[in-house]
Design a protein around this motif. Structure first.
Motif, PDB file in Angstrom:
ATOM      1  N   GLU A 149       0.826  -1.209   0.000  1.00 59.00           N
ATOM      2  CA  GLU A 149       0.000   0.000   0.000  1.00 59.00           C
ATOM      3  C   GLU A 149       0.862   1.261   0.000  1.00 59.00           C
ATOM      4  N   PHE A 150       1.924   1.218   0.803  1.00 60.03           N
ATOM      5  CA  PHE A 150       2.788   2.388   0.942  1.00 60.03           C
ATOM      6  C   PHE A 150       3.494   2.716  -0.373  1.00 60.03           C
ATOM      7  N   PHE A 151       4.060   1.687  -1.012  1.00 60.43           N
ATOM      8  CA  PHE A 151       4.855   1.923  -2.218  1.00 60.43           C
ATOM      9  C   PHE A 151       4.009   2.163  -3.469  1.00 60.43           C
ATOM     10  N   THR A 152       2.719   1.827  -3.401  1.00 57.91           N
ATOM     11  CA  THR A 152       1.843   2.085  -4.551  1.00 57.91           C
ATOM     12  C   THR A 152       0.961   3.304  -4.338  1.00 57.91           C
ATOM     13  N   GLY A 153       1.130   3.963  -3.181  1.00 60.30           N
ATOM     14  CA  GLY A 153       0.394   5.190  -2.927  1.00 60.30           C
ATOM     15  C   GLY A 153      -1.035   4.989  -2.482  1.00 60.30           C
ATOM     16  N   ARG A 154      -1.403   3.754  -2.130  1.00 64.29           N
ATOM     17  CA  ARG A 154      -2.755   3.498  -1.641  1.00 64.29           C
ATOM     18  C   ARG A 154      -2.855   3.826  -0.149  1.00 64.29           C
ATOM     19  N   PRO A 155      -4.076   4.071   0.354  1.00 63.49           N
ATOM     20  CA  PRO A 155      -4.242   4.349   1.794  1.00 63.49           C
ATOM     21  C   PRO A 155      -3.755   3.164   2.633  1.00 63.49           C
ATOM     22  N   VAL A 156      -2.975   3.446   3.654  1.00 64.22           N
ATOM     23  CA  VAL A 156      -2.444   2.396   4.527  1.00 64.22           C
ATOM     24  C   VAL A 156      -3.531   1.951   5.509  1.00 64.22           C
ATOM     25  N   THR A 157      -3.771   0.647   5.589  1.00 65.22           N
ATOM     26  CA  THR A 157      -4.831   0.103   6.447  1.00 65.22           C
ATOM     27  C   THR A 157      -4.291  -0.595   7.687  1.00 65.22           C
ATOM     28  N   PHE A 158      -2.973  -0.623   7.840  1.00 67.82           N
ATOM     29  CA  PHE A 158      -2.333  -1.335   8.956  1.00 67.82           C
ATOM     30  C   PHE A 158      -2.622  -0.630  10.277  1.00 67.82           C
ATOM     31  N   THR A 159      -3.019  -1.383  11.331  1.00 71.60           N
ATOM     32  CA  THR A 159      -3.367  -0.759  12.618  1.00 71.60           C
ATOM     33  C   THR A 159      -2.568  -1.273  13.802  1.00 71.60           C
ATOM     34  N   GLY A 160      -1.740  -2.314  13.610  1.00 67.74           N
ATOM     35  CA  GLY A 160      -0.968  -2.817  14.739  1.00 67.74           C
ATOM     36  C   GLY A 160      -0.135  -4.024  14.352  1.00 67.74           C
ATOM     37  N   PHE A 161       1.072  -4.113  14.910  1.00 67.10           N
ATOM     38  CA  PHE A 161       1.965  -5.230  14.591  1.00 67.10           C
ATOM     39  C   PHE A 161       1.467  -6.550  15.177  1.00 67.10           C
ATOM     40  N   LEU A 162       0.744  -6.470  16.286  1.00 69.57           N
ATOM     41  CA  LEU A 162       0.196  -7.669  16.917  1.00 69.57           C
ATOM     42  C   LEU A 162      -1.323  -7.645  16.794  1.00 69.57           C
ATOM     43  N   LYS A 163      -1.897  -8.773  16.393  1.00 71.93           N
ATOM     44  CA  LYS A 163      -3.347  -8.839  16.206  1.00 71.93           C
ATOM     45  C   LYS A 163      -4.087  -8.730  17.532  1.00 71.93           C
ATOM     46  N   GLY A 164      -3.549  -9.363  18.571  1.00 73.57           N
ATOM     47  CA  GLY A 164      -4.201  -9.338  19.883  1.00 73.57           C
ATOM     48  C   GLY A 164      -5.212 -10.454  20.084  1.00 73.57           C
ATOM     49  N   ASP A 165      -5.437 -11.277  19.051  1.00 80.35           N
ATOM     50  CA  ASP A 165      -6.424 -12.359  19.167  1.00 80.35           C
ATOM     51  C   ASP A 165      -5.985 -13.415  20.173  1.00 80.35           C
ATOM     52  N   ARG A 166      -4.712 -13.771  20.137  1.00 78.34           N
ATOM     53  CA  ARG A 166      -4.210 -14.772  21.084  1.00 78.34           C
ATOM     54  C   ARG A 166      -4.290 -14.258  22.511  1.00 78.34           C
ATOM     55  N   LEU A 167      -3.954 -13.000  22.698  1.00 74.96           N
ATOM     56  CA  LEU A 167      -4.034 -12.411  24.034  1.00 74.96           C
ATOM     57  C   LEU A 167      -5.467 -12.456  24.545  1.00 74.96           C
ATOM     58  N   GLU A 168      -6.419 -12.098  23.683  1.00 75.10           N
ATOM     59  CA  GLU A 168      -7.817 -12.087  24.123  1.00 75.10           C
ATOM     60  C   GLU A 168      -8.314 -13.494  24.448  1.00 75.10           C
ATOM     61  N   ARG A 169      -7.905 -14.487  23.648  1.00 76.90           N
ATOM     62  CA  ARG A 169      -8.311 -15.868  23.943  1.00 76.90           C
ATOM     63  C   ARG A 169      -7.720 -16.339  25.266  1.00 76.90           C
ATOM     64  N   PHE A 170      -6.463 -15.951  25.508  1.00 75.20           N
ATOM     65  CA  PHE A 170      -5.809 -16.293  26.773  1.00 75.20           C
ATOM     66  C   PHE A 170      -6.564 -15.668  27.941  1.00 75.20           C
ATOM     67  N   LEU A 171      -6.942 -14.410  27.799  1.00 80.77           N
ATOM     68  CA  LEU A 171      -7.660 -13.706  28.856  1.00 80.77           C
ATOM     69  C   LEU A 171      -9.064 -14.269  29.049  1.00 80.77           C
ATOM     70  N   GLU A 172      -9.700 -14.677  27.961  1.00 86.76           N
ATOM     71  CA  GLU A 172     -11.027 -15.275  28.063  1.00 86.76           C
ATOM     72  C   GLU A 172     -10.967 -16.583  28.848  1.00 86.76           C
TER      73      GLU A 172
END
Length: 288
Positions: free
Chosen positions: A84-107
């Motif tokens: 996205e960055f090199f083609t000039g498109r809007p960047v959609t990245f919001t975080g290096f870690l998804k957090g899904d594993r953390l949430e499952r662990f906490l659940e």
């Protein structure tokens, strides 16, 4: 002796909260209310649901043996972002870690319980980037006064609130809930003393493991984000904790970063020793 306890953020350093709670219970001191930010929300949430500190320690030691169980790097997202960055498109990245594993662990830790099932007053903080307000998840609004900068909410799984409170900006993806984009509560309130006072608690003990320490050599992005937030809020924290009766500040090694989960058992011991060392001062402060 009725008192409330505020537990700060600090990533893996937050394991020290478990040691502090162990020491308090050994001394016959049991909080009747708890507020937590980020790592403090995890320890505080489990405590409010009835988990004893000694049991928490077993989970901490298990995590130390296998820290990768809560880390899920968004490798595909990073590759997509590069394109996205090199083609000039809007960047959609919001975080290096998804957090899904953390949430499952906490659940799993919380048994999927709702915050309304807490056995004492519980406050978990997060920050909504849309409204720019602190979101305080709690099991009771009794005594909580209106605030221009805080939104009080009472219905969410504890694990979801913990995950939102722990979403270090740019490191973890935000939690999207009820039209909000929630990130780490430490963005506005590293040590949530003020929220306990706003809820009517008058005797507040705080534990601060966020640490105003130098950035370690070869710091990773998590350490950089964590240190940046702590530095920005260092002056504000002194103001926002002005109503506390006493503060415990465990002398954790500067080398322990936010994601150094292999060091959590050591942090528990240091937290315990710090609380034992100042127990007489804690007791005196809480009865004054």
């Amino acid at each position: 002796m009725g008192f409330a306890i505020a537990l700060s953020g600090g990533g893996a350093r937050g394991a020290a909260h478990v040691g502090v709670l162990c020491a308090l219970e050994e001394a016959g001191l049991y909080p009747k209310a708890v507020a937590g930010t980020s790592a403090g929300s995890i320890v505080g949430g489990m405590y409010a649901l009835g988990m004893r500190p000694q049991e928490m320690r077993r989970y901490v030691e298990e995590l130390a043996r296998n820290p990768k169980r809560i880390v899920d790097v968004d490798g595909l997202g990073m590759l997509k972002t590069a394109g996205e960055f090199f083609t000039g498109r809007p960047v959609t990245f919001t975080g290096f870690l998804k957090g899904d594993r953390l949430e499952r662990f906490l659940e799993g830790l919380t048994g999927g319980k709702n915050i309304t099932e807490a056995k004492m007053r519980l406050i978990i903080t997060a920050v909504d980037l849309v409204s720019r307000k602190t979101v305080a998840y709690t099991n009771t609004l009794k005594g909580a006064g209106p605030s221009r900068n805080t939104v009080w909410k009472t219905d969410i799984p504890v694990s979801r609130a913990m995950r939102a409170s722990s979403a270090i900006p740019a490191v973890f993806r935000p939690v999207y809930e009820d039209g909000m984009a929630l990130v780490d509560g430490g963005v506005t309130d590293v040590v949530p003393v003020e929220l306990l006072l706003a809820a009517g608690e008058t005797r507040v003990l705080s534990v601060d493991v966020s640490g105003n320490y130098p950035l370690k050599p070869r710091a990773n992005i998590v350490d950089i984000a964590d240190r940046s937030i702590a530095l920005m809020l260092s002056t504000m924290t002194e103001y926002m904790t002005a109503g506390e009766k006493f503060r415990v500040t465990p002398a954790l090694p500067e080398s322990v970063g936010a994601l150094d989960f292999d060091q959590v058992a050591r942090c528990v011991d240091i937290g315990y020793e710090a609380a034992v060392k100042c127990m007489s001062a804690i007791r005196s402060a809480l009865v004054s």
